[in-house]
Design a protein around this motif. Structure first.
Motif, PDB file in Angstrom:
ATOM      1  N   THR A  92     -38.405  -1.606   6.204  1.00 39.03           N
ATOM      2  CA  THR A  92     -36.956  -1.263   6.183  1.00 39.03           C
ATOM      3  C   THR A  92     -36.307  -2.266   7.306  1.00 39.03           C
ATOM      4  N   LEU A  93     -37.027  -2.719   8.258  1.00 36.54           N
ATOM      5  CA  LEU A  93     -36.157  -3.754   9.243  1.00 36.54           C
ATOM      6  C   LEU A  93     -35.847  -4.860   8.500  1.00 36.54           C
ATOM      7  N   ILE A  94     -36.744  -5.406   7.781  1.00 35.23           N
ATOM      8  CA  ILE A  94     -36.696  -6.546   7.108  1.00 35.23           C
ATOM      9  C   ILE A  94     -35.430  -6.276   5.984  1.00 35.23           C
ATOM     10  N   ALA A  95     -35.429  -5.190   5.435  1.00 34.33           N
ATOM     11  CA  ALA A  95     -34.354  -4.777   4.396  1.00 34.33           C
ATOM     12  C   ALA A  95     -32.888  -4.888   5.049  1.00 34.33           C
ATOM     13  N   ASN A  96     -32.988  -4.457   6.334  1.00 39.40           N
ATOM     14  CA  ASN A  96     -31.589  -4.413   7.032  1.00 39.40           C
ATOM     15  C   ASN A  96     -31.270  -5.907   7.360  1.00 39.40           C
ATOM     16  N   PHE A  97     -32.093  -6.844   7.613  1.00 37.05           N
ATOM     17  CA  PHE A  97     -31.853  -8.192   7.866  1.00 37.05           C
ATOM     18  C   PHE A  97     -31.417  -8.820   6.899  1.00 37.05           C
ATOM     19  N   ILE A  98     -32.265  -8.511   5.497  1.00 32.85           N
ATOM     20  CA  ILE A  98     -31.650  -9.179   4.596  1.00 32.85           C
ATOM     21  C   ILE A  98     -30.219  -8.689   3.862  1.00 32.85           C
ATOM     22  N   LEU A  99     -30.027  -7.558   4.287  1.00 33.00           N
ATOM     23  CA  LEU A  99     -28.466  -6.846   3.975  1.00 33.00           C
ATOM     24  C   LEU A  99     -27.674  -7.393   4.686  1.00 33.00           C
ATOM     25  N   GLY A 100     -27.792  -7.972   5.806  1.00 34.68           N
ATOM     26  CA  GLY A 100     -26.754  -8.883   7.062  1.00 34.68           C
ATOM     27  C   GLY A 100     -26.747  -9.980   6.288  1.00 34.68           C
ATOM     28  N   ALA A 101     -27.823 -10.703   5.940  1.00 33.56           N
ATOM     29  CA  ALA A 101     -27.494 -12.154   5.367  1.00 33.56           C
ATOM     30  C   ALA A 101     -26.676 -11.907   4.234  1.00 33.56           C
ATOM     31  N   ALA A 102     -26.855 -11.025   3.312  1.00 34.02           N
ATOM     32  CA  ALA A 102     -26.400 -11.071   2.057  1.00 34.02           C
ATOM     33  C   ALA A 102     -24.530 -10.782   2.224  1.00 34.02           C
ATOM     34  N   LEU A 103     -24.497  -9.817   3.235  1.00 34.13           N
ATOM     35  CA  LEU A 103     -22.849  -9.567   3.184  1.00 34.13           C
ATOM     36  C   LEU A 103     -22.276 -10.610   4.317  1.00 34.13           C
ATOM     37  N   GLN A 104     -23.004 -11.678   4.912  1.00 27.91           N
ATOM     38  CA  GLN A 104     -22.352 -12.653   5.452  1.00 27.91           C
ATOM     39  C   GLN A 104     -21.537 -13.652   4.540  1.00 27.91           C
ATOM     40  N   ASN A 105     -22.073 -13.599   3.088  1.00 28.51           N
ATOM     41  CA  ASN A 105     -21.279 -14.554   2.112  1.00 28.51           C
ATOM     42  C   ASN A 105     -19.989 -13.743   2.019  1.00 28.51           C
ATOM     43  N   ASP A 106     -20.123 -12.304   1.787  1.00 27.18           N
ATOM     44  CA  ASP A 106     -18.648 -11.642   1.542  1.00 27.18           C
ATOM     45  C   ASP A 106     -17.585 -12.078   2.620  1.00 27.18           C
ATOM     46  N   LEU A 107     -17.910 -11.711   3.987  1.00 28.24           N
ATOM     47  CA  LEU A 107     -17.191 -12.075   4.905  1.00 28.24           C
ATOM     48  C   LEU A 107     -16.641 -13.363   5.009  1.00 28.24           C
ATOM     49  N   TYR A 108     -17.610 -14.478   4.619  1.00 27.92           N
ATOM     50  CA  TYR A 108     -16.953 -15.886   4.480  1.00 27.92           C
ATOM     51  C   TYR A 108     -16.009 -15.940   3.470  1.00 27.92           C
ATOM     52  N   ALA A 109     -16.210 -15.233   2.263  1.00 30.93           N
ATOM     53  CA  ALA A 109     -15.401 -15.366   1.000  1.00 30.93           C
ATOM     54  C   ALA A 109     -14.043 -14.690   1.496  1.00 30.93           C
ATOM     55  N   LEU A 110     -14.257 -13.564   2.208  1.00 30.69           N
ATOM     56  CA  LEU A 110     -12.723 -12.918   2.624  1.00 30.69           C
ATOM     57  C   LEU A 110     -11.827 -13.800   3.574  1.00 30.69           C
ATOM     58  N   ARG A 111     -12.751 -14.270   4.483  1.00 31.88           N
ATOM     59  CA  ARG A 111     -11.867 -15.175   5.669  1.00 31.88           C
ATOM     60  C   ARG A 111     -11.370 -16.407   4.853  1.00 31.88           C
ATOM     61  N   HIS A 112     -11.867 -16.974   3.833  1.00 33.95           N
ATOM     62  CA  HIS A 112     -11.475 -18.231   3.198  1.00 33.95           C
ATOM     63  C   HIS A 112     -10.501 -18.183   1.994  1.00 33.95           C
ATOM     64  N   SER A 113     -10.564 -16.771   1.503  1.00 35.13           N
ATOM     65  CA  SER A 113      -9.761 -16.530   0.222  1.00 35.13           C
ATOM     66  C   SER A 113      -8.330 -16.910   0.405  1.00 35.13           C
ATOM     67  N   THR A 114      -7.855 -17.209  -1.029  1.00 32.07           N
ATOM     68  CA  THR A 114      -6.492 -17.677  -0.761  1.00 32.07           C
ATOM     69  C   THR A 114      -5.792 -16.546  -1.888  1.00 32.07           C
ATOM     70  N   ALA A 115      -6.788 -15.828  -2.274  1.00 33.27           N
ATOM     71  CA  ALA A 115      -6.241 -14.634  -3.394  1.00 33.27           C
ATOM     72  C   ALA A 115      -5.849 -13.401  -2.386  1.00 33.27           C
ATOM     73  N   ILE A 116      -6.117 -13.325  -1.285  1.00 32.62           N
ATOM     74  CA  ILE A 116      -5.851 -11.966  -0.589  1.00 32.62           C
ATOM     75  C   ILE A 116      -5.770 -12.561   1.077  1.00 32.62           C
ATOM     76  N   ALA A 117      -4.462 -11.736   1.366  1.00 38.62           N
ATOM     77  CA  ALA A 117      -4.180 -12.161   2.799  1.00 38.62           C
ATOM     78  C   ALA A 117      -4.995 -11.155   3.711  1.00 38.62           C
ATOM     79  N   CYS A 118      -5.779 -11.721   4.676  1.00 37.26           N
ATOM     80  CA  CYS A 118      -6.424 -10.866   5.573  1.00 37.26           C
ATOM     81  C   CYS A 118      -6.533 -11.951   6.900  1.00 37.26           C
ATOM     82  N   GLY A 119      -5.519 -11.997   7.362  1.00 44.11           N
ATOM     83  CA  GLY A 119      -5.604 -12.638   8.775  1.00 44.11           C
ATOM     84  C   GLY A 119      -5.879 -11.941   9.895  1.00 44.11           C
ATOM     85  N   PRO A 120      -5.621 -12.200  11.118  1.00 43.22           N
ATOM     86  CA  PRO A 120      -5.965 -11.618  12.336  1.00 43.22           C
ATOM     87  C   PRO A 120      -5.231 -10.297  12.529  1.00 43.22           C
TER      88      PRO A 120
END
Length: 182
Positions: A92-120
């Motif tokens: 279950t700890l490894i599953a949590n680790f993998i969950l965090g790794a996978a979600l990193q891509n989403d936050l990267y996409a959000l911060r670098h998207s031109t389709a959505i305004a999500c500034g500071p």
């Protein structure tokens, strides 16, 4: 405001001050996570199980997130396997680790998207099922890139889709009653 609706297809919706949708972004991280957890060499390390509300471990999610940010998703996932073989036997700890790794891509996409305004200055509301909701909120708070991050769960735990359908039906009935009253 930005609404985060995690799931098989995570949705990010930017809402303007007028309450209208200003932009949106969708990813398939939930599907990727399912594939990683069931159909790769990682499956044995996580016993083909997802993180559940009662097995959510924030620190391991953060560790997986940091690993993916530093070395990418595929290497972070393999690091989860190595952790399981040599240091952390609790799947279950490894599953949590993998969950965090996978979600990193989403936050990267959000911060670098031109389709959505999500500034500071954006206020972020994270909804959806546990533990995805908690993981996104924890990671977004940890990043500190947004003015505020709030986790939202409807009263009574009703699914957001049911709540949305109810609100649409209520608005439709009110509009119909208004027409009859004219």
């Amino acid at each position: 405001a930005v609404l985060v609706l995690p799931g098989s297809h995570t949705k990010f919706v930017s809402v303007g001050a007028d309450g209208r949708i200003a932009g949106c972004l969708t990813t398939i991280t939930g599907e990727l996570l399912a594939s990683i957890m069931h159909d790769t060499i990682i499956a044995d390390s996580v016993k083909r199980t997802f993180v559940e509300a009662d097995t959510y471990r924030r620190e391991m999610v953060l560790r997986g997130y940091r690993a993916a940010r530093e070395v990418g998703l595929s290497r972070a996932c393999f690091s989860g396997r190595i952790l399981n073989q040599f240091a952390v036997k609790d799947h279950t700890l490894i599953a949590n680790f993998i969950l965090g790794a996978a979600l990193q891509n989403d936050l990267y996409a959000l911060r670098h998207s031109t389709a959505i305004a999500c500034g500071p200055d954006a206020r972020v509301i994270v909804a959806g099922k546990s533990p995805f909701r908690e993981a996104f909120a924890d990671l977004m708070e940890r990043e500190g890139c947004w003015r505020s991050v709030r986790s939202y769960e409807p009263e009574g735990g009703a699914p957001l889709s049911a709540l949305g359908a109810y609100l649409l039906a209520e608005a439709s009935l009110a509009k119909e009653a208004e027409k009859k009253g004219k």
